[in-house]
Scaffold this motif. Structure first.
Motif, PDB file in Angstrom:
ATOM      1  N   ARG A   1      -5.104   3.897  -3.812  1.00 51.34           N
ATOM      2  CA  ARG A   1      -3.956   3.006  -3.620  1.00 51.34           C
ATOM      3  C   ARG A   1      -3.460   2.577  -5.002  1.00 51.34           C
ATOM      4  O   ARG A   1      -4.248   2.122  -5.828  1.00 51.34           O
ATOM      5  N   THR A   2      -2.176   2.753  -5.238  1.00 49.23           N
ATOM      6  CA  THR A   2      -1.582   2.420  -6.538  1.00 49.23           C
ATOM      7  C   THR A   2      -0.517   1.355  -6.339  1.00 49.23           C
ATOM      8  O   THR A   2       0.367   1.511  -5.496  1.00 49.23           O
ATOM      9  N   THR A   3      -0.613   0.279  -7.117  1.00 49.86           N
ATOM     10  CA  THR A   3       0.325  -0.835  -7.024  1.00 49.86           C
ATOM     11  C   THR A   3       1.021  -1.032  -8.362  1.00 49.86           C
ATOM     12  O   THR A   3       0.361  -1.076  -9.404  1.00 49.86           O
ATOM     13  N   TRP A   4       2.352  -1.135  -8.319  1.00 53.82           N
ATOM     14  CA  TRP A   4       3.148  -1.507  -9.475  1.00 53.82           C
ATOM     15  C   TRP A   4       3.779  -2.847  -9.135  1.00 53.82           C
ATOM     16  O   TRP A   4       4.775  -2.908  -8.413  1.00 53.82           O
ATOM     17  N   ASN A   5       3.173  -3.939  -9.595  1.00 52.15           N
ATOM     18  CA  ASN A   5       3.701  -5.272  -9.288  1.00 52.15           C
ATOM     19  C   ASN A   5       4.842  -5.575 -10.257  1.00 52.15           C
ATOM     20  O   ASN A   5       4.648  -5.643 -11.462  1.00 52.15           O
ATOM     21  N   HIS A   6       6.026  -5.744  -9.719  1.00 51.97           N
ATOM     22  CA  HIS A   6       7.212  -5.995 -10.532  1.00 51.97           C
ATOM     23  C   HIS A   6       7.525  -7.476 -10.691  1.00 51.97           C
ATOM     24  O   HIS A   6       8.247  -7.854 -11.606  1.00 51.97           O
TER      25      HIS A   6
ATOM     26  N   ILE B   1       6.021  -2.124  -5.814  1.00 54.58           N
ATOM     27  CA  ILE B   1       5.942  -0.835  -5.138  1.00 54.58           C
ATOM     28  C   ILE B   1       4.468  -0.485  -4.976  1.00 54.58           C
ATOM     29  O   ILE B   1       3.657  -0.702  -5.876  1.00 54.58           O
ATOM     30  N   TRP B   2       4.130   0.036  -3.810  1.00 58.43           N
ATOM     31  CA  TRP B   2       2.753   0.408  -3.486  1.00 58.43           C
ATOM     32  C   TRP B   2       2.763   1.832  -2.969  1.00 58.43           C
ATOM     33  O   TRP B   2       3.649   2.208  -2.183  1.00 58.43           O
ATOM     34  N   ALA B   3       1.805   2.652  -3.403  1.00 52.72           N
ATOM     35  CA  ALA B   3       1.669   4.026  -2.931  1.00 52.72           C
ATOM     36  C   ALA B   3       0.230   4.243  -2.487  1.00 52.72           C
ATOM     37  O   ALA B   3      -0.699   3.620  -3.015  1.00 52.72           O
ATOM     38  N   CYS B   4       0.053   5.144  -1.510  1.00 54.20           N
ATOM     39  CA  CYS B   4      -1.295   5.370  -1.000  1.00 54.20           C
ATOM     40  C   CYS B   4      -1.428   6.772  -0.440  1.00 54.20           C
ATOM     41  O   CYS B   4      -0.490   7.309   0.154  1.00 54.20           O
ATOM     42  N   GLU B   5      -2.630   7.327  -0.633  1.00 54.09           N
ATOM     43  CA  GLU B   5      -2.982   8.616  -0.047  1.00 54.09           C
ATOM     44  C   GLU B   5      -3.335   8.411   1.426  1.00 54.09           C
ATOM     45  O   GLU B   5      -3.551   7.280   1.875  1.00 54.09           O
ATOM     46  N   LYS B   6      -3.457   9.513   2.153  1.00 55.58           N
ATOM     47  CA  LYS B   6      -3.801   9.482   3.570  1.00 55.58           C
ATOM     48  C   LYS B   6      -5.195   8.886   3.772  1.00 55.58           C
ATOM     49  O   LYS B   6      -6.118   9.181   3.011  1.00 55.58           O
ATOM     50  N   GLY B   7      -5.344   8.026   4.801  1.00 56.42           N
ATOM     51  CA  GLY B   7      -6.627   7.416   5.133  1.00 56.42           C
ATOM     52  C   GLY B   7      -6.409   6.159   5.946  1.00 56.42           C
ATOM     53  O   GLY B   7      -5.272   5.774   6.224  1.00 56.42           O
TER      54      GLY B   7
ATOM     55  N   VAL C   1      -2.671   5.204   6.817  1.00 51.60           N
ATOM     56  CA  VAL C   1      -1.645   5.994   6.144  1.00 51.60           C
ATOM     57  C   VAL C   1      -1.713   7.381   6.765  1.00 51.60           C
ATOM     58  O   VAL C   1      -2.673   8.121   6.557  1.00 51.60           O
ATOM     59  N   VAL C   2      -0.697   7.704   7.566  1.00 52.42           N
ATOM     60  CA  VAL C   2      -0.646   8.961   8.303  1.00 52.42           C
ATOM     61  C   VAL C   2      -0.193  10.103   7.385  1.00 52.42           C
ATOM     62  O   VAL C   2      -0.704  11.217   7.463  1.00 52.42           O
TER      63      VAL C   2
END
Length: 121
Positions: A33-38, A50-56, A107-108
């Motif tokens: 899980r990757t977070t870019w707190n603006h 913005i938050w990004a995440c792999e499947k799981g 996260v589908v």
């Protein structure tokens, strides 16, 4: 007193914060899980980015003082409450996870979202 500046995500490059679900909460995979707190307000109780995440998937439990609004930019997720009701969101969809919510975040498809988290004291 100086007027606070507008936060323009496209003009910022915050440092990425990477984490993984806690082992005791993981249900499927170990998604990065990757977070870019603006933005964090002066009181420290509102965050946006913005938050990004792999499947799981993993169990979530929000405190009675935390709400999250998010808007899916890409990918797909499913949020399932303790009673088994599932809500899905894909590109262009928005959702609010309310204070006190307990359930599963899945996260589908690898996803990215804009988020706003409000934590009341």
């Amino acid at each position: 007193m100086t007027t606070p500046a507008i936060t323009e995500f496209q003009r910022q490059s915050p440092t990425a914060e990477i984490d993984y679900p806690l082992e005791e909460r993981r249900l499927d995979g170990n998604p990065k899980r990757t977070t870019w707190n603006h933005f964090t307000n002066a009181a420290g109780d509102v965050h946006a980015g913005i938050w990004a995440c792999e499947k799981g998937s993993w169990r979530i439990a929000f405190s009675q003082h935390k709400d999250e609004y998010f808007y899916v930019l890409e990918g797909r997720c499913r949020v399932i409450d303790e009673q088994g009701h599932a809500a899905e969101a894909g590109p262009g969809d928005a959702m609010v996870i309310p204070a006190g919510f307990k359930g599963v975040f899945e996260v589908v498809e690898p996803m990215r979202k804009h988020y706003v988290v409000v934590e009341r004291n």
